[in-house]
Design an enzyme around this catalytic site. Structure first.
Site, PDB file in Angstrom:
ATOM      1  N   CYS A 175      59.169  17.566 -13.788  1.00 47.48           N
ATOM      2  CA  CYS A 175      59.181  16.524 -14.816  1.00 47.48           C
ATOM      3  C   CYS A 175      59.832  15.239 -14.310  1.00 47.48           C
ATOM      4  CB  CYS A 175      59.957  17.073 -16.003  1.00 47.48           C
ATOM      5  SG  CYS A 175      60.201  15.884 -17.285  1.00 47.48           S
ATOM      6  N   ARG A 192      49.123  15.593 -24.870  1.00 48.96           N
ATOM      7  CA  ARG A 192      50.541  15.993 -24.851  1.00 48.96           C
ATOM      8  C   ARG A 192      51.431  14.783 -24.570  1.00 48.96           C
ATOM      9  NH1 ARG A 192      54.936  18.542 -21.932  1.00 48.96           N
ATOM     10  NH2 ARG A 192      55.503  20.452 -23.011  1.00 48.96           N
TER      11      ARG A 192
END
Ligand code: IMP
Length: 497
Positions: free
Chosen positions: A312, A410
């Site tokens: 991430c 998302r």
């Protein structure tokens, strides 16, 4: 609780901590690691036998991971970077893996001839040869089995002429254990379930039921029908997907977004809870106020984690997020008031991070990177530099965003053209780890050992009893092996995580 004081002091100074910043204090214990009970829950009504859930990522969870996770007592959330139909068929593969209850058994009409039935069986490639026989009102009138077909001399005969009319039946909703008892007592290989109108609404097959009963089902994470528990990710206002998943008996859906504390997600959650009878876990959030809004909107579980994931870049690109252990603690405090379990999503690197996440308040942990190099994760083994690897990428990586609408959704980038995508994740490789059961064995035993050190016999006790200590940079160095050339890494420790 002891940990309240610790986290509140940290909050006073606006300090948020993550896994490497803390350890649990050990304490008096009468608990041996193998005595601990790891049962927990992912959502209000979806239970876990081990508190580990695999991430809804396209390099982590499809049906093979879903099946393997549930067989080990956990749960896999099947990702949504595929069409609704494809995803629903993967859920079905998990649900029917054990075939406890066949909930749509193939029936034949009493007027069909044996030839017709055998032709249909061959055309549709059915591997079974037991068919409930029904009349024109869809009512059960008999059963055809392998013996009937084998001893039939005239295949032009109708089903009603050769079927067995003495059928042992059970009522709709009969549980696996009861079905086993009835079949064993009556020496029947199949047990149709009928409703009040005598329509066939399910069927148990003895050999499948017996396999489930004998195969130490205590370890499997199954529902009341003896089927493996399945979970799947959905997007916002993704109703076609939701309905197909429900048709395939998914046990819980996860509204899967990078930021769940938005008007759109909250309204969508309310609508699903109003119109469908299904557990809904929502994520991700990292602030208690966000958790509270989701709880009030009807969430059955809350997923916490904004930016801790190993692939991430959200915190770097967008500058937001909270170190994970503090986020888990603060959100759990609120979720506990509403009786909603928190799942700690992302950032775990070693088995020791599991008791820390649970000690901070989570009921379960979600793992991407720690499960991604396994045989059961999607993707082939890649050979590079003389070692074996598997791909692991963020759902917000350029590759995933380019290829899949599910990823763009998302990360809230649906209207953007593919050229303008803003990545919040990277693409990479993880060392191949072999079979999932060996990996989970290490994680589960690491957790058990942690619970033994703290002196907790179950997950709730760990949530209540855990006490934290902050460690310094040199404390962290001391925690890892140091001043030694490692010549052999054990299966539960690697410098690479
Ligand atoms: P890991 O277990 O540390 O590898 O983190 C896995 C978690 O990271 C997932 O369950 C997601 O919540 C999150 N995640 C997945 N893809 C991305 C991404 O591209 N950017 C940010 N977070 C991601």
């Amino acid at each position: 609780m002891k940990k309240d004081d610790f986290f509140q002091k940290m909050e006073e100074f606006k300090i948020a901590l993550t896994f490497d910043d803390v350890r649990l204090k050990s304490g008096y214990s009468e608990i041996m690691p193998d005595q601990v009970d790891l049962q927990s829950k992912f959502s209000k009504n979806v239970h876990l036998k081990i508190p580990i859930v695999s991430a809804a990522m396209d390099t982590v969870t499809e049906h093979k991971m879903g099946i393997a996770m549930a067989l080990l007592g956990g749960l896999g959330v099947i990702h949504k970077n595929m069409s609704p139909r494809e995803q629903a068929s993967k859920v079905a593969k998990v649900k029917y893996y054990l075939n406890g209850l066949i909930d749509k058994p193939i029936c034949v009409n009493q007027k069909q001839t044996i030839t017709e039935i055998l032709e249909m069986r061959e055309k549709k490639e059915y591997s079974f040869s037991t068919f409930p026989v029904i009349n024109d009102k869809n009512q059960l009138v008999g059963i055809l089995s392998q013996n009937d077909f084998e001893f039939c001399r005239d295949n032009s005969a109708q089903a009603k002429e050769i079927m067995s009319k003495k059928v042992v039946i059970a009522s709709e909703g009969t549980r696996l254990e009861k079905a086993y008892e009835i079949m064993a007592k009556n020496k029947k290989k199949t047990l149709p379930l009928v409703n009040k109108n005598k329509e066939v609404v399910g069927m148990y097959v003895f050999k499948d039921v017996q396999r489930i009963m004998m195969n130490n089902p205590a370890e499997y994470n199954t529902d009341d029908n003896g089927q493996l528990i399945a979970a799947a990710a959905i997007g916002v206002n993704d109703f076609e997907r939701l309905e197909l998943l429900i048709q395939e008996k998914v046990n819980v859906v996860v509204i899967d977004t990078a930021h769940a504390d938005t008007k759109l997600v909250i309204e969508n959650l309310k609508e699903i809870k109003k119109n469908y009878n299904i557990d809904v876990v929502v994520g991700n959030v990292s602030e208690p106020e966000s958790a509270e809004r989701l709880a009030k909107a009807g969430a059955d579980g809350i997923k916490v984690g904004q930016g801790p994931g190993s692939i991430c870049t959200t915190r770097i690109i967008a500058g937001i997020g909270s170190p994970q252990v503090s986020a888990i603690y603060r959100c759990s405090q609120v979720a506990d008031k509403y009786g909603i379990p928190v799942c700690a999503d992302g950032g775990l690197r070693y088995s020791g991070d599991i008791p820390i996440a649970i000690g901070a308040g989570a009921f379960s942990v979600m793992m991407g990177g720690m499960l991604s190099g396994t045989k059961e994760a999607p993707g082939d083994i890649i050979f590079r530099d003389g070692r074996q690897w598997k791909s692991y990428r963020g759902m917000g990586s350029i590759g995933a965003l380019k290829e899949h609408k599910g990823s763009r959704e998302r990360y809230n980038q649906l209207p953007l053209s593919k050229k303008e995508l803003i990545a919040e994740g990277v693409e990479g490789l993880k060392l191949y780890k072999g079979r999932l059961n060996e990996v989970i064995f290490q994680y589960v035993n690491g957790l058990k050992r942690g619970m033994g050190y703290v002196g907790c016999s179950n997950i709730e006790e760990l949530r209540q009893k855990a006490d934290f200590i902050r460690i310094s940079g040199s404390g962290k160095t001391e925690s890892h092996p140091h001043d030694v050339l490692i010549t052999r890494e054990p299966p539960n420790y690697s410098i690479d995580g």
